[in-house]
Design a protein around this motif. Structure first.
Motif, short mmCIF file in Angstrom:
data_model
loop_
_atom_site.label_atom_id
_atom_site.label_comp_id
_atom_site.label_asym_id
_atom_site.label_seq_id
_atom_site.Cartn_x
_atom_site.Cartn_y
_atom_site.Cartn_z
N LEU A 182 -6.62 -7.73 0.73
CA LEU A 182 -7.47 -6.62 1.19
C LEU A 182 -6.80 -5.86 2.33
CD1 LEU A 182 -11.12 -8.04 1.20
CD2 LEU A 182 -10.25 -6.09 -0.10
N ILE A 183 -6.23 -6.59 3.28
CA ILE A 183 -5.56 -5.92 4.40
C ILE A 183 -4.40 -5.08 3.90
CG2 ILE A 183 -4.17 -6.32 6.47
CD1 ILE A 183 -5.89 -8.81 7.00
N ALA A 184 -3.63 -5.63 2.96
CA ALA A 184 -2.51 -4.87 2.39
C ALA A 184 -3.01 -3.64 1.65
CB ALA A 184 -1.69 -5.76 1.45
N LEU A 185 -4.14 -3.78 0.95
CA LEU A 185 -4.71 -2.64 0.22
C LEU A 185 -5.13 -1.54 1.19
CD1 LEU A 185 -5.72 -1.57 -2.58
CD2 LEU A 185 -7.95 -2.54 -1.97
N TYR A 186 -5.79 -1.92 2.29
CA TYR A 186 -6.22 -0.92 3.27
C TYR A 186 -5.02 -0.21 3.89
CZ TYR A 186 -10.73 -3.35 3.02
OH TYR A 186 -11.90 -3.91 2.59
N LEU A 187 -3.98 -0.98 4.25
CA LEU A 187 -2.79 -0.37 4.87
C LEU A 187 -2.09 0.58 3.90
CD1 LEU A 187 -1.30 -3.45 6.77
CD2 LEU A 187 -2.53 -1.50 7.74
N ALA A 188 -1.98 0.17 2.64
CA ALA A 188 -1.33 1.03 1.65
C ALA A 188 -2.16 2.29 1.42
CB ALA A 188 -1.15 0.28 0.33
N ALA A 189 -3.49 2.14 1.39
CA ALA A 189 -4.36 3.30 1.19
C ALA A 189 -4.26 4.28 2.36
CB ALA A 189 -5.81 2.84 1.01
N VAL A 190 -4.16 3.73 3.58
CA VAL A 190 -4.02 4.60 4.76
C VAL A 190 -2.69 5.35 4.69
CG1 VAL A 190 -3.68 4.59 7.25
CG2 VAL A 190 -5.54 3.27 6.25
N ALA A 191 -1.62 4.64 4.30
CA ALA A 191 -0.30 5.28 4.22
C ALA A 191 -0.30 6.39 3.17
CB ALA A 191 0.76 4.24 3.90
N VAL A 192 -0.81 6.08 1.99
CA VAL A 192 -0.86 7.09 0.92
C VAL A 192 -1.78 8.23 1.31
CG1 VAL A 192 -1.53 7.51 -1.48
CG2 VAL A 192 -0.27 5.44 -0.88
N GLY A 193 -2.92 7.88 1.95
CA GLY A 193 -3.85 8.92 2.40
C GLY A 193 -3.21 9.86 3.41
N GLY A 194 -2.38 9.31 4.30
CA GLY A 194 -1.69 10.15 5.27
C GLY A 194 -0.73 11.12 4.59
N ILE A 195 -0.01 10.62 3.59
CA ILE A 195 0.91 11.49 2.85
C ILE A 195 0.14 12.58 2.11
CG2 ILE A 195 2.59 11.56 0.96
CD1 ILE A 195 3.39 8.72 1.73
N MET A 196 -0.98 12.19 1.47
CA MET A 196 -1.77 13.16 0.73
C MET A 196 -2.39 14.21 1.67
SD MET A 196 -1.38 12.40 -2.39
CE MET A 196 -2.63 13.45 -3.11
N GLU A 197 -2.81 13.77 2.85
CA GLU A 197 -3.38 14.71 3.82
C GLU A 197 -2.32 15.72 4.26
OE1 GLU A 197 -6.13 16.52 6.42
OE2 GLU A 197 -6.37 15.16 4.70
N PHE A 198 -1.10 15.23 4.47
CA PHE A 198 -0.02 16.14 4.85
C PHE A 198 0.24 17.17 3.75
CE2 PHE A 198 4.47 17.28 4.59
CZ PHE A 198 4.69 17.79 5.86
N LEU A 199 0.30 16.69 2.49
CA LEU A 199 0.52 17.61 1.38
C LEU A 199 -0.63 18.60 1.23
CD1 LEU A 199 1.98 15.13 -1.28
CD2 LEU A 199 3.23 16.81 0.08
N TYR A 200 -1.84 18.11 1.47
CA TYR A 200 -3.02 18.97 1.32
C TYR A 200 -3.01 20.09 2.36
CZ TYR A 200 -7.91 20.27 0.66
OH TYR A 200 -9.07 20.96 0.40
N GLN A 201 -2.64 19.73 3.60
CA GLN A 201 -2.71 20.70 4.68
C GLN A 201 -1.51 21.64 4.72
OE1 GLN A 201 -5.27 21.19 6.56
NE2 GLN A 201 -6.48 19.40 5.96
N HIS A 202 -0.36 21.17 4.28
CA HIS A 202 0.87 21.95 4.49
C HIS A 202 1.54 22.43 3.21
CE1 HIS A 202 0.76 20.94 8.76
NE2 HIS A 202 0.49 19.70 8.41
N THR A 203 0.96 22.13 2.06
CA THR A 203 1.49 22.64 0.80
C THR A 203 0.34 23.16 -0.04
OG1 THR A 203 1.30 20.59 -0.49
CG2 THR A 203 3.26 20.82 0.89
N LYS A 204 0.65 23.64 -1.23
CA LYS A 204 -0.38 24.14 -2.14
C LYS A 204 -0.96 23.04 -3.03
CE LYS A 204 1.14 28.95 -2.47
NZ LYS A 204 1.51 30.04 -3.39
#
Length: 297
Positions: free
Chosen positions: A115-137
């Motif tokens: 579960l801890i690994a799942l949360y950490l991976a989700a946060v990492a992927v979420g951060g990448i997706m947030e960056f793409l959402y805010q700074h790309t199309k």
């Protein structure tokens, strides 16, 4: 409602007949929502599997992603669930089912780590997706797909290629980084198997290990007594391995033939059948960093 200078003085705020209905209608496409969530869940679970070195069982990984995507669709279709209930089901119930299903985890300790690994991976992927959402199309295109504006959205086949490229790009990185670490590390994860039991230890590749069983000339790996005490509570055969060290030129160590030993470093796994381990009552590392010395043969 048209507000005047003070919203606290209710006498000023009277209906004018020019109020605007600000309700917005959003068409939610369940199949698209399921596909996007399934893809992201599968990606996150794949990252967790590689990071935690879980055994790959594809149908379990797919089923785990299906569970997560199905709950996302259910929560979107019924948005009137209490917030606390939805959070509890999402972050405890569904997440637990996902890691148990995807990685065949049964013990509470292993499930907690998953579960801890799942949360950490989700946060990492979420951060990448947030960056793409805010700074790309990318965010704009995904939003248009969810709204059903196919004319403005990225073509579906391009979205598939983009998702596949991102997934395999991350996989290449995850393969490359452990390889880079491997070049700098002589540490291995070793799983010892004996009579239906198993024990995991950290091992150091000892290029100076010259221990051999004198009759068969089998190489001997040295492990601490504490590491194998529970694994080998009773043994049927013990061999004695001579060794020499500083201050002790004619010593012997008891040796045990295990059923199997799995030596892992990153994605590289080597299975050793009937390995011979020499048991040392002294600690091999003053800091406890490793519990075994691997023979280099």
């Amino acid at each position: 409602m048209v507000l005047t200078n003070s919203e606290r003085i209710t006498g000023y705020n009277v209906p004018t007949g020019r109020e605007v209905n600000a309700a917005t209608e959003l068409n939610l496409y369940i199949d698209v929502l399921f596909f996007i969530n399934f893809t992201m869940d599968f990606l996150v679970l794949s990252i967790v599997r590689r990071a935690m070195k879980y055994r790959l069982i594809r149908w379990r990984l797919i089923l785990g992603a299906v569970l997560g995507a199905a709950w996302a669709v259910f929560a979107a279709a019924f948005p009137y669930l209490p917030v606390l209930l939805e959070m509890a089901v999402t972050y405890l119930g569904v997440s637990t089912l996902m890691v148990m299903t995807a990685f065949d985890l049964k013990r509470p300790k292993d499930i907690g780590k998953g579960l801890i690994a799942l949360y950490l991976a989700a946060v990492a992927v979420g951060g990448i997706m947030e960056f793409l959402y805010q700074h790309t199309k990318a965010g704009y295109y995904i939003e248009q797909i969810l709204r059903g504006n196919t004319g403005k959205a990225i073509p579906f086949y391009q979205l598939i290629f983009l998702g596949a490229g991102s997934y395999f790009g991350i996989r290449v990185m995850l393969r490359w980084l452990p390889g880079l670490w491997k070049a700098k590390s002589n540490f291995y994860e070793v799983t010892m198997h004996y009579r239906g039991k198993e024990k995991k230890v950290t091992a150091l590749l000892d290029t100076g290990n010259r221990l051999f069983e004198p009759v068969s000339r089998r190489p001997a790996h040295v492990v601490t007594y504490e590491a194998v005490r529970e694994l080998c509570e009773s043994v049927s055969e013990v061999v004695y391995i001579p060794f020499g060290s500083v201050g002790k030129s004619n010593g012997v160590l008891p040796g045990i033939f295990l059923d199997e030993m799995e030596v892992r470093q990153g994605d590289d796994v080597r299975i050793i059948e009937k390995p011979l381990i020499a048991v040392s009552k002294k600690a091999l590392s003053s800091s406890g960093e490793y519990q075994m010395l691997l023979h280099d043969e």
